[in-house]
Enzyme design. Sequence first.
Site, PDB file in Angstrom:
ATOM      1  N   ASP A 102      37.231  35.913  -3.059  1.00  0.00           N
ATOM      2  CA  ASP A 102      36.187  35.688  -4.044  1.00  0.00           C
ATOM      3  C   ASP A 102      36.321  36.773  -5.110  1.00  0.00           C
ATOM      4  O   ASP A 102      36.855  37.859  -4.854  1.00  0.00           O
ATOM      5  CB  ASP A 102      34.828  35.769  -3.349  1.00  0.00           C
ATOM      6  CG  ASP A 102      33.673  35.733  -4.316  1.00  0.00           C
ATOM      7  OD1 ASP A 102      33.559  34.761  -5.074  1.00  0.00           O
ATOM      8  OD2 ASP A 102      32.887  36.704  -4.315  1.00  0.00           O
ATOM      9  N   TYR A 160      33.623  37.550  -8.031  1.00  0.00           N
ATOM     10  CA  TYR A 160      32.391  38.217  -8.454  1.00  0.00           C
ATOM     11  C   TYR A 160      31.591  38.706  -7.248  1.00  0.00           C
ATOM     12  O   TYR A 160      31.135  37.922  -6.429  1.00  0.00           O
ATOM     13  CB  TYR A 160      31.550  37.279  -9.317  1.00  0.00           C
ATOM     14  CG  TYR A 160      32.311  36.786 -10.525  1.00  0.00           C
ATOM     15  CD1 TYR A 160      32.644  37.663 -11.552  1.00  0.00           C
ATOM     16  CD2 TYR A 160      32.720  35.465 -10.622  1.00  0.00           C
ATOM     17  CE1 TYR A 160      33.360  37.228 -12.661  1.00  0.00           C
ATOM     18  CE2 TYR A 160      33.432  35.017 -11.725  1.00  0.00           C
ATOM     19  CZ  TYR A 160      33.758  35.901 -12.741  1.00  0.00           C
ATOM     20  OH  TYR A 160      34.467  35.473 -13.826  1.00  0.00           O
ATOM     21  N   ASN A 168      34.218  30.635  -8.386  1.00  0.00           N
ATOM     22  CA  ASN A 168      33.442  29.747  -9.243  1.00  0.00           C
ATOM     23  C   ASN A 168      33.796  29.915 -10.713  1.00  0.00           C
ATOM     24  O   ASN A 168      33.489  29.041 -11.528  1.00  0.00           O
ATOM     25  CB  ASN A 168      31.943  30.043  -9.074  1.00  0.00           C
ATOM     26  CG  ASN A 168      31.334  29.402  -7.844  1.00  0.00           C
ATOM     27  OD1 ASN A 168      31.858  28.445  -7.292  1.00  0.00           O
ATOM     28  ND2 ASN A 168      30.213  29.944  -7.399  1.00  0.00           N
TER      29      ASN A 168
END
Length: 226
Positions: free
Chosen positions: A11, A13, A121
Amino acid sequence: MTTTREALAFDVYGTLVDPLAMADRIRGYVPDCDAAAVAEVWRRKQLEVSFRLAAMGRYEDFAWCTRRALGFALATAGATLGSGDQDALAAEYEHLAAYPDAAPAMEELRSRGHALAVLSNGTPDMLAAVLRRTGLAAYLTEVISVHEVHTFKPAPEVYHHAARRLGRPPREVRLVTSNAFDSIGAEAAGLRAAWVDRGGRPFEPDGAPPDVVVASLAGLAAALPG
């Protein structure tokens, strides 16, 4: 007998770069507000918007979510900022610095034979910019954005897509994340996970911690099996 090391999908962030560091940027635009509180609301609302979009089967990219969440966070704080300045502040997401443990950990993991990727994302443009500026792009074999499947974590298709992109069965891919919901989503989709618990927080109530839990990325290589 040779063994294949797990592919690691990070991931971005909250795991490789700190979105709450946007407080420093916020102060430059709105010096009279509680910048830390605005940054907290901004990050929380950014994720909430993405969750709702995924649940509704609707897609707007993460830059859109980020910009809309910023407007909400400023309004919550009673802060006023023009549209152009809000756009400029949202664009500062591309300038977030890496956590100090990120590059050394990725260097060690790569030297141990792990294929390294990110699964985020963030939009492709957002990711390309922040990974280039932090120097983390040099360690990666793949940069995987949810934009490729037009939905957000923790939708299972995001994690299945990552495994396909990495050319591995799901059980040979481990998501490395500081977000408990992301760990839960990855494991529900058949991947493994590692939770980077930077703040000593309780895990989310709808799942259990994965088999690898570390306080920082510095401890990740030693904590991985094999």
